[in-house]
Write a protein that holds these residues in place. Structure first.
Motif, PDB file in Angstrom:
ATOM      1  N   ASP A   8       0.834  -1.206   0.000  1.00 62.35           N
ATOM      2  CA  ASP A   8       0.000   0.000   0.000  1.00 62.35           C
ATOM      3  C   ASP A   8       0.864   1.249   0.000  1.00 62.35           C
ATOM      4  OD1 ASP A   8      -2.256  -1.582   0.054  1.00 62.35           O
ATOM      5  OD2 ASP A   8      -2.670  -1.246   2.183  1.00 62.35           O
ATOM      6  N   SER A  11       2.457   1.798  -3.393  1.00 68.07           N
ATOM      7  CA  SER A  11       1.447   2.324  -4.323  1.00 68.07           C
ATOM      8  C   SER A  11       1.220   3.812  -4.112  1.00 68.07           C
ATOM      9  CB  SER A  11       0.117   1.574  -4.161  1.00 68.07           C
ATOM     10  OG  SER A  11       0.270   0.240  -4.552  1.00 68.07           O
ATOM     11  N   LEU A  12       1.160   4.228  -2.855  1.00 67.67           N
ATOM     12  CA  LEU A  12       0.977   5.652  -2.545  1.00 67.67           C
ATOM     13  C   LEU A  12       2.167   6.487  -3.019  1.00 67.67           C
ATOM     14  CD1 LEU A  12      -0.541   5.469   1.050  1.00 67.67           C
ATOM     15  CD2 LEU A  12      -1.696   6.210  -1.034  1.00 67.67           C
ATOM     16  N   LEU A  14       4.341   5.739  -5.414  1.00 68.80           N
ATOM     17  CA  LEU A  14       4.386   5.768  -6.877  1.00 68.80           C
ATOM     18  C   LEU A  14       3.321   6.703  -7.449  1.00 68.80           C
ATOM     19  CD1 LEU A  14       5.062   2.010  -7.625  1.00 68.80           C
ATOM     20  CD2 LEU A  14       6.692   3.909  -7.710  1.00 68.80           C
ATOM     21  N   ALA A  15       2.145   6.683  -6.889  1.00 63.79           N
ATOM     22  CA  ALA A  15       1.084   7.582  -7.366  1.00 63.79           C
ATOM     23  C   ALA A  15       1.488   9.038  -7.166  1.00 63.79           C
ATOM     24  CB  ALA A  15      -0.231   7.281  -6.640  1.00 63.79           C
ATOM     25  N   SER A  16       2.072   9.323  -6.025  1.00 65.24           N
ATOM     26  CA  SER A  16       2.522  10.686  -5.733  1.00 65.24           C
ATOM     27  C   SER A  16       3.613  11.126  -6.698  1.00 65.24           C
ATOM     28  CB  SER A  16       3.030  10.757  -4.291  1.00 65.24           C
ATOM     29  OG  SER A  16       3.619  12.003  -4.038  1.00 65.24           O
ATOM     30  N   ARG A  18       4.193   9.967  -9.693  1.00 68.36           N
ATOM     31  CA  ARG A  18       3.609  10.111 -11.037  1.00 68.36           C
ATOM     32  C   ARG A  18       2.926  11.475 -11.175  1.00 68.36           C
ATOM     33  NH1 ARG A  18       3.166   5.840 -14.511  1.00 68.36           N
ATOM     34  NH2 ARG A  18       1.364   6.839 -15.487  1.00 68.36           N
ATOM     35  N   GLN A  19       2.213  11.883 -10.129  1.00 72.01           N
ATOM     36  CA  GLN A  19       1.549  13.185 -10.159  1.00 72.01           C
ATOM     37  C   GLN A  19       2.566  14.314 -10.256  1.00 72.01           C
ATOM     38  OE1 GLN A  19      -0.891  13.261  -6.635  1.00 72.01           O
ATOM     39  NE2 GLN A  19      -2.566  12.142  -7.605  1.00 72.01           N
ATOM     40  N   PRO A  28       5.437  10.343 -16.570  1.00 72.20           N
ATOM     41  CA  PRO A  28       5.081   9.580 -15.365  1.00 72.20           C
ATOM     42  C   PRO A  28       5.531   8.121 -15.450  1.00 72.20           C
ATOM     43  CG  PRO A  28       3.248  10.956 -16.033  1.00 72.20           C
ATOM     44  CD  PRO A  28       4.269  11.014 -17.149  1.00 72.20           C
ATOM     45  N   ASP A  29       5.498   7.534 -16.643  1.00 73.00           N
ATOM     46  CA  ASP A  29       5.917   6.138 -16.789  1.00 73.00           C
ATOM     47  C   ASP A  29       7.398   5.962 -16.491  1.00 73.00           C
ATOM     48  OD1 ASP A  29       3.331   5.402 -17.513  1.00 73.00           O
ATOM     49  OD2 ASP A  29       3.757   5.489 -19.662  1.00 73.00           O
ATOM     50  N   GLU A  32       8.005   6.494 -12.742  1.00 74.82           N
ATOM     51  CA  GLU A  32       7.575   5.319 -11.975  1.00 74.82           C
ATOM     52  C   GLU A  32       8.605   4.197 -12.076  1.00 74.82           C
ATOM     53  OE1 GLU A  32       4.106   1.924 -11.704  1.00 74.82           O
ATOM     54  OE2 GLU A  32       3.576   3.855 -12.611  1.00 74.82           O
TER      55      GLU A  32
END
Length: 53
Positions: A8, A11-12, A14-16, A18-19, A28-29, A32
């Motif tokens: 979890d 995931s958080l 990586l999402a941050s 990417r943003q 973003p790719d 990541e």
């Protein structure tokens, strides 16, 4: 349960990242992939260090 918490958290993170990449006009790719590689390398290092203790 710990593995789920770690997944979890990854995931958080990586999402941050990417943003932030998108806001900075970066891919973003690619960002990541870089972060996944760093997380994997540091996880392996931590496991090696902790294995010896």
């Amino acid at each position: 349960m710990r593995a789920v918490q770690v997944a979890d958290r990854v995931s958080l993170v990586l999402a941050s990242r990417r943003q932030e990449a998108a806001k900075s006009h970066l891919s973003p790719d690619v960002v990541e992939k870089i972060w996944r590689s760093m997380i994997e390398a540091f996880t392996e290092l931590e496991m090696t260090i902790n294995k010896d203790n």
